[in-house]
Design an enzyme around this catalytic site. Structure first.
Site, PDB file in Angstrom:
ATOM      1  N   HIS A  83     130.213  32.857 -72.179  1.00 34.86           N
ATOM      2  CA  HIS A  83     131.491  32.872 -72.368  1.00 34.86           C
ATOM      3  C   HIS A  83     132.222  31.850 -71.607  1.00 34.86           C
ATOM      4  CE1 HIS A  83     131.388  37.015 -73.794  1.00 34.86           C
ATOM      5  NE2 HIS A  83     130.376  37.211 -72.778  1.00 34.86           N
ATOM      6  N   LYS A 104     105.828  27.940 -55.214  1.00 34.26           N
ATOM      7  CA  LYS A 104     104.414  27.397 -55.470  1.00 34.26           C
ATOM      8  C   LYS A 104     104.111  26.932 -56.559  1.00 34.26           C
ATOM      9  CE  LYS A 104      99.865  30.099 -55.059  1.00 34.26           C
ATOM     10  NZ  LYS A 104      99.324  31.458 -54.914  1.00 34.26           N
ATOM     11  N   ARG A 133     113.792  29.538 -57.466  1.00 30.05           N
ATOM     12  CA  ARG A 133     113.375  28.169 -56.831  1.00 30.05           C
ATOM     13  C   ARG A 133     111.917  28.314 -57.096  1.00 30.05           C
ATOM     14  NH1 ARG A 133     117.805  29.358 -53.609  1.00 30.05           N
ATOM     15  NH2 ARG A 133     119.344  27.792 -53.420  1.00 30.05           N
ATOM     16  N   ASN A 156     107.332  45.162 -71.481  1.00 28.82           N
ATOM     17  CA  ASN A 156     107.359  46.638 -70.957  1.00 28.82           C
ATOM     18  C   ASN A 156     108.723  47.219 -71.169  1.00 28.82           C
ATOM     19  OD1 ASN A 156     106.467  48.574 -69.369  1.00 28.82           O
ATOM     20  ND2 ASN A 156     105.188  47.443 -68.136  1.00 28.82           N
TER      21      ASN A 156
END
Length: 232
Positions: free
Chosen positions: A160, A227, A224, A130
């Site tokens: 870096h 589900k 994290r 998109n």
């Protein structure tokens, strides 16, 4: 194992660069973007043996020398043409084939799009990107089939050194891999060296700084698992 995988990635990218001579036929065409493709092809062929190019793709420390700057410039010029509102969808499809290492059937990318080099990017079939995405491909970005990027997604391979003195003169990049059937929400960031599994959903605004296994939804900063997605 890592070194073998890295060597194969370097060989694949450099091999694909050498095969870009297929675009020689652009030389006789009239639109500006086609002349940019020709100039980019010549630049790529002139620098395929560049030490810093090989180091960059391999994930080693490298210096952005004149050759890499020239490769950046030609890719950015092609993106500028891609992002013009008057550019037709037919031309855009041809431009992406010239810009990327490989594209699968059904690839569709909204403008604006921004890349660094382009030739380090491989996408599978039915890839949708998109508006306003950034694919920072100093190292390889490999994306599977049926992957959807929402607006503003950034996939970043460039990084870096932590040491401030070293950071003044060199940089490095780490590859990003994304599996099949992945949906990445708006303004999510995929950071260098991350591998995302298949059938994954990444929530809007997430910062993904670690590998993500198959069949999960992740969100947050840092991302994290929130589900597990049932496999049908």
């Amino acid at each position: 194992m890592h070194s073998t995988k890295t060597e194969l990635a370097v060989a694949a990218v450099l091999g694909s660069i050498l095969t870009l001579s297929v675009y020689k036929w652009y030389q006789d065409a009239s639109p500006l973007w086609r002349s940019i493709v020709v100039a980019r092809q010549r630049t790529i062929e002139a620098h395929t043996e560049s030490v810093n190019l090989k180091k960059m793709i391999a994930g080693d420390r490298y210096v952005v020398d004149a050759g890499l700057l020239e490769l950046l410039t030609t890719a950015h010029r092609l993106c500028d043409q891609y992002n013009r509102p008057e550019t037709t969808q037919t031309d855009k499809a041809s431009m992406i084939q010239a810009l990327f290492n490989r594209t699968g059937k059904g690839t569709y990318i909204e403008a604006p799009l921004h890349v660094d080099y382009g030739f380090n990017i491989t996408v599978g079939s039915n890839f949708y990107c998109n508006f306003g995405c950034v694919l920072l491909d100093c190292s390889t970005i490999t994306i599977g089939d049926n992957v959807f990027l929402a607006p503003g997604v950034q996939i970043l391979t460039a990084t870096h050194p932590i040491d401030a003195v070293e950071r003044r003169s060199v940089e490095f990049a780490l590859p990003v891999e994304i599996g099949n059937d992945v949906w990445i929400g708006a303004n999510a960031l995929i950071l260098p060296g991350v591998t995302v599994g298949s059938r994954v959903v990444i929530g809007a605004g997430a910062v993904v700084n670690h590998d993500v296994p198959d069949d999960v939804m992740v969100a947050g900063v840092p991302a994290r698992i929130i589900k597990h997605v049932p496999v049908l």
